[in-house]
Design an enzyme around this catalytic site. Structure first.
Site, PDB file in Angstrom:
ATOM      1  N   ASP A  64       0.777  -1.039  -0.033  1.00 45.64           N
ATOM      2  CA  ASP A  64      -0.128  -0.050   0.244  1.00 45.64           C
ATOM      3  C   ASP A  64       0.780   1.073   0.086  1.00 45.64           C
ATOM      4  OD1 ASP A  64      -2.429   1.596   0.093  1.00 45.64           O
ATOM      5  OD2 ASP A  64      -2.003   1.613   2.408  1.00 45.64           O
TER       6      ASP A  64
ATOM      7  N   THR B 110      -3.019   5.669  -4.176  1.00 48.35           N
ATOM      8  CA  THR B 110      -1.698   6.542  -3.754  1.00 48.35           C
ATOM      9  C   THR B 110      -0.434   6.117  -4.629  1.00 48.35           C
ATOM     10  OG1 THR B 110      -1.364   4.708  -2.013  1.00 48.35           O
ATOM     11  CG2 THR B 110      -2.728   6.512  -1.170  1.00 48.35           C
ATOM     12  N   THR B 111      -0.269   4.839  -4.773  1.00 48.23           N
ATOM     13  CA  THR B 111       0.899   4.694  -5.694  1.00 48.23           C
ATOM     14  C   THR B 111       0.910   5.404  -7.122  1.00 48.23           C
ATOM     15  OG1 THR B 111       0.942   2.435  -4.637  1.00 48.23           O
ATOM     16  CG2 THR B 111       2.385   2.762  -6.403  1.00 48.23           C
TER      17      THR B 111
END
Length: 549
Positions: free
Chosen positions: A64, A97-98
């Site tokens: 994550d 998010t990545t």
């Protein structure tokens, strides 16, 4: 440092560092690119995991993006901006998010090429702004509408969010739990507050043992062993006041002169507590959740009255209980009344993985629910928890916005093509920046291909070709990493909420523009604290033959 008539003048404190011009820009860009490359390998269904070990030896295994960046101890100021992107993305949408960090890194890399061609940073920033605005319009254009009761599509959204996060083994089961939880806590006006979905982690059992409880789980036990373990047709009182005798507000001393006076004093205390318990019993409540303490004598009387009582319940849990059971939180003993009580079919104390927990189930229309996550080891459970949190947020965002896009790099390829066409109409030097923005977006499908062990150039060419062909489904063509070909992502069920993409593009562009506009870095010297008492001693070195200290 400046000089006046040959006399050097120091403006900054000694030890301060100053980098300016291209050196400052390339230093910042290098730091931001390093952060992007750290999380890049985790992108997509075939992404790898990172193991992070902190100073005390605690281990986190995750892929994550935001968790990785939060756990990494990042020092460089430009790199910290990249972490902020991930945090914003996580707060707003919970997923992507990545992607946001990787896009920002690539935007800076493309900007560096333009800087080498002597394009001014403000020109690049202006072009990036235009491109980001245009990208938002295009994304809204290619988005598809979704109805909040389209359970199948919501499940696909949850599945896409969980893919590659160690939850594949029980994807079917978990997506069902997530979608059920979100649809239950959704308000009539379409807003969803995922705070009302409580996720409890328990090590032991397998992922398949995870379950949803249509009501609340409280991580506490009964206060007295004589209390009933299970209460059917529960009338629940939520009390935000202590069930014990009142102490005086001001400091007071009571002088007692004889033993019978002491006995009267103790009897009166007991009578007061008895009075509080009688009020609780009189209201018809058979379950009591108390936010504060319950006195030992009160516990005895409550147990005799057959009331199941729990003390020191967290404020957040009390609010969720109120939503689930329809009870009001009572703040004063005198305000206890039958109409303040909530209802539940069953309140039961059960053992889960060796720990007692209170289950409040069979609520009429629970607007707060709980999910228990089970798994073999602590690391598995933690990663499942992160995957479920992401999926919950993604589904709630889709329910709120009622729009989604295809995944698998399809929107990025479409944006890239449309932005290149748009760049030609803009003209001037800004055109170069818009083209650079368009090229940078292709980093997502390229990274998906690399992480799946495919040839990124072949895959990009195939994707571009399938988008350029046109046709009804051209804009949904993305990278099918399992079959190593371009495929229709909508058919494959690889879908993401629109907000994941719009937020990722806008925050990546903003961060890249901010870093680009910095041409001077002035860093203060690291202050080293003097030894205790050293400041009083002055420089005693060489005083009267004393050795230097």
């Amino acid at each position: 440092m400046s000089s006046l008539g040959g006399q050097p003048i120091l403006i900054l404190k000694e030890g301060s560092q100053r980098t300016r011009g291209r050196d400052a820009q390339s230093g910042n860009i290098a730091a931001a690119k390093a952060v992007a490359s750290a999380v890049r390998t985790t992108l997509g269904p075939k992404g790898m995991d990172k193991m992070l070990v902190d100073t005390i030896g605690d281990v986190v295994i995750t892929n994550d993006g935001v968790t990785i960046l939060k756990e990494m101890d990042i020092e460089h100021p430009a790199a910290k901006m990249m972490v902020e992107i991930a945090k914003t993305q996580d707060d707003e949408v919970g997923d992507g998010t990545t992607s946001a960090v990787v896009i920002a890194g690539e935007l800076l890399k493309r900007a560096e090429d333009l800087l080498d061609q002597d394009v001014h940073p403000t020109v690049i920033a202006h072009g990036y702004r235009i491109a980001a605005d245009k990208a938002q319009d295009i994304l809204n254009e290619i988005a598809i509408d979704i109805k909040p009761d389209d359970i199948e599509m919501l499940k696909k959204l949850a599945e896409t969010a969980m893919t590659g996060k160690g939850a594949e083994a029980a994807k079917e089961k978990l997506t069902e739990l997530v979608v059920k939880a979100v649809t239950m806590v959704a308000d009539a006006d379409g807003t969803v507050d995922t705070e009302y979905v409580k996720v409890e982690k328990r090590v032991g059992g397998s992922i398949e043992d995870s379950e949803i409880v249509e009501g609340m789980i409280i991580d506490k036990e009964r206060v007295h062993p004589a209390m009933p373990r299970i209460v059917k047709d529960a009338k629940i009182l939520l009390l935000n006041a202590a069930v014990e005798f009142k102490k005086t507000e001001v400091d007071a001393e009571i002088s007692i002169t004889s033993p019978d006076q002491l006995q009267m004093f103790l009897d009166e205390e007991e009578r007061m507590i008895r009075g509080i318990v009688d009020k609780i019993v009189a209201s018809g409540a058979n379950v009591l959740f108390c936010q504060k303490g319950i006195d030992d004598i009160a516990q005895h009387y409550l147990a005799k009255a057959g009331i199941l009582a729990v003390r020191r319940v967290k404020k957040s849990d009390m609010e969720k209980l109120a939503r689930a059971t329809g009870a009001a939180i009572v703040s004063s003993i005198d305000a206890i009344a039958p109409e303040e009580l909530g209802k539940a079919g069953t309140v039961e104390e059960k053992k889960v993985s060796g720990e007692e927990m209170i289950f409040v189930t069979e609520c009429e229309n629970p607007k707060a629910v709980s999910i228990i996550i089970r798994g073999g080891t602590e690391h598995v459970v933690d990663e499942l928890d992160r995957a479920i949190e992401d999926a919950l947020r993604v589904v709630s965002v889709a329910v709120e916005d009622k729009k989604f896009v295809a995944g698998g790099g399809a929107p990025e390829i479409e944006l890239s093509l449309r932005l290149r066409e748009y760049a030609a109409t803009v003209g001037g030097r800004a055109q170069l920046a818009i083209e650079a923005f368009a090229n940078a977006l292709e980093i997502i499908p390229r990274t998906l291909a690399e992480n799946a062990g495919l040839d990124p150039i072949d895959m990009l060419v195939a994707l571009r070709a399938s988008h350029e062909k046109g046709g009804a489904n051209a804009k949904y063509m993305g990278l099918d990493v399992f079959n190593a070909a371009s495929g229709d992502m909508l058919k494959a069920g690889v879908v993401e909420p629109l907000r994941v993409k719009t937020q990722a593009v806008s925050s990546a562009a903003e961060a890249a523009i901010m870093i680009l506009r910095i041409d001077d870095v002035i860093a203060a010297s690291k202050s080293s604290a003097p030894a205790p008492g050293a400041e009083d001693m002055g420089d005693m070195g060489g005083m009267g033959g004393m050795p230097p200290m």
